[in-house]
Design an enzyme around this catalytic site. Sequence first.
Site, PDB file in Angstrom:
ATOM      1  N   LYS A   1      41.210  34.087  33.086  1.00  0.00           N
ATOM      2  CA  LYS A   1      41.252  35.509  33.455  1.00  0.00           C
ATOM      3  C   LYS A   1      42.191  36.246  32.506  1.00  0.00           C
ATOM      4  O   LYS A   1      43.340  35.824  32.314  1.00  0.00           O
ATOM      5  CB  LYS A   1      41.742  35.637  34.899  1.00  0.00           C
ATOM      6  CG  LYS A   1      41.996  37.081  35.367  1.00  0.00           C
ATOM      7  CD  LYS A   1      42.129  37.105  36.878  1.00  0.00           C
ATOM      8  CE  LYS A   1      42.751  38.354  37.426  1.00  0.00           C
ATOM      9  NZ  LYS A   1      42.814  38.383  38.886  1.00  0.00           N
TER      10      LYS A   1
ATOM     11  N   ASP B   1      38.866  43.909  44.115  1.00  0.00           N
ATOM     12  CA  ASP B   1      40.126  43.327  44.582  1.00  0.00           C
ATOM     13  C   ASP B   1      40.946  44.437  45.254  1.00  0.00           C
ATOM     14  O   ASP B   1      41.009  44.541  46.478  1.00  0.00           O
ATOM     15  CB  ASP B   1      40.854  42.707  43.375  1.00  0.00           C
ATOM     16  CG  ASP B   1      42.278  42.295  43.660  1.00  0.00           C
ATOM     17  OD1 ASP B   1      42.718  42.399  44.808  1.00  0.00           O
ATOM     18  OD2 ASP B   1      42.998  41.856  42.733  1.00  0.00           O
TER      19      ASP B   1
ATOM     20  N   LYS C   1      43.084  38.781  48.409  1.00  0.00           N
ATOM     21  CA  LYS C   1      44.521  38.495  48.364  1.00  0.00           C
ATOM     22  C   LYS C   1      45.039  38.607  49.797  1.00  0.00           C
ATOM     23  O   LYS C   1      45.408  39.700  50.263  1.00  0.00           O
ATOM     24  CB  LYS C   1      45.233  39.522  47.480  1.00  0.00           C
ATOM     25  CG  LYS C   1      44.995  39.325  45.989  1.00  0.00           C
ATOM     26  CD  LYS C   1      45.928  40.192  45.180  1.00  0.00           C
ATOM     27  CE  LYS C   1      45.934  39.819  43.717  1.00  0.00           C
ATOM     28  NZ  LYS C   1      44.635  39.825  43.086  1.00  0.00           N
TER      29      LYS C   1
HETATM   30  O1  164 Z   1      43.599  36.465  40.910  1.00  0.00           O
HETATM   31  C1  164 Z   1      44.163  35.695  40.110  1.00  0.00           C
HETATM   32  O2  164 Z   1      43.540  35.017  39.304  1.00  0.00           O
HETATM   33  C2  164 Z   1      45.650  35.522  40.107  1.00  0.00           C
HETATM   34  C3  164 Z   1      46.437  36.640  40.679  1.00  0.00           C
HETATM   35  C4  164 Z   1      46.316  37.926  39.907  1.00  0.00           C
HETATM   36  O3  164 Z   1      45.577  38.018  38.941  1.00  0.00           O
HETATM   37  C5  164 Z   1      47.083  39.058  40.321  1.00  0.00           C
HETATM   38  C6  164 Z   1      47.997  38.955  41.345  1.00  0.00           C
HETATM   39  C7  164 Z   1      48.791  40.048  41.725  1.00  0.00           C
HETATM   40  C8  164 Z   1      48.743  41.212  41.017  1.00  0.00           C
HETATM   41  C9  164 Z   1      48.031  41.289  39.729  1.00  0.00           C
HETATM   42  O4  164 Z   1      48.921  40.935  38.712  1.00  0.00           O
HETATM   43  C10 164 Z   1      46.836  40.345  39.643  1.00  0.00           C
HETATM   44  C11 164 Z   1      45.553  41.027  40.100  1.00  0.00           C
HETATM   45  O5  164 Z   1      45.492  42.243  40.060  1.00  0.00           O
HETATM   46  O6  164 Z   1      44.580  40.416  40.504  1.00  0.00           O
HETATM   47 MG    MG Z   2      43.005  42.043  40.478  1.00  0.00          MG
END
Ligand code: 164
Ligand code: MG
Length: 317
Positions: free
Chosen positions: A126, A205, A226
């Site tokens: 990613k 997301d 999340k």
């Molecule tokens: O989703 C993932 O692969 C890992 C977590 C991640 O990318 C994130 C976690 C928290 C905040 C951001 O930096 C980012 C996201 O936006 O998805």
């Molecule tokens: Mg994200």
Amino acid sequence: MTLALYRYRLPLTHPLLLGGRRLDERQGLLVHVAGQWGEIAPLPGFSRENLSDAEGESLTCLAALRRGEKIAPRLPSVQFGFDCARRRWPTRAAPLPEPYPLLRGTPEEWLASVGTRRGRALRKVKLKVARHPMADELASIQHICEHHPSLELVLDANCRWSRTQALAFCTQLEPGRIDYLEDPCADFADIAAVAEATGIAVALDELLTRRAPWHPIAQLKALVLKPTLLGSLAHSEALVTKARTLGLEVVASSSFESDLGLGLLARLAAEWAPGQAPGLDTRHWLASSLLDERHQPRPDFLTRLFYDECYRDDRHD
Ligand SMILES: O=C(O)CCC(=O)C1=CC=C[C@@H](O)[C@@H]1C(=O)O
Ligand SMILES: [Mg+2]
């Protein structure tokens, strides 16, 4: 039985820039309810509540539990933490693939780290886009696509583009080479317009954590969940059910929790999306492990905020 709340502070390997804020250490709360742990760690720049809001509500909930009352926390991180600490977890978990790596550096740094990581070839990665000059990001993506033809690429723009900027970026991509683009824009109408015009697969997301409206479109490929930001496990589980009904992938994703929280998220990921590599690679930003060899939180990282040994657990009544 024990009812307890602790605050933890963990050093980071390097400062995190999140939503325009700089984070030099990770702080959060651990809640302990009758032998089970939960983590409450609002993420600055992403959570609507801060740590002191979460601490206040957690203490209120613990006092209510001690009196034998029901609790109904309102803050997402507190809902998540208490739900985990009071959940009836399945005894057997499906095997979970390793988290795919999250690369946050410059486009030049992506090139250096994308070939191998920890000496092993990568299957999926990613990249955080919409941070550097568009031409540099596109050039590095093009280079990666040419030199790693079987690598699956996930891009995350964190809602930083306008519709025009997202269109300018996405028209330069080969849709077949991008697994999906997370949050190109803040509004669903813009995301849908960009996806429909360019054929790029997209994932949601932040829109989910804001509880903004969305509907299925042909290019919508995944829901990125999340749980710390979404709140109750029932809410995350409703999204899992909706994703399954619509034939969308579910990607469980972390919010820079401690290794205790990451362990809980991995168990949820194995239930909700077995076989799907989770977005749990944020462990690399933590300079220390909160858990010891027996998988218990290490006291040197904790400050005790609440402790009661006389709690009567009525979950099984
Ligand atoms: O989703 C993932 O692969 C890992 C977590 C991640 O990318 C994130 C976690 C928290 C905040 C951001 O930096 C980012 C996201 O936006 O998805
Ligand atoms: Mg994200």
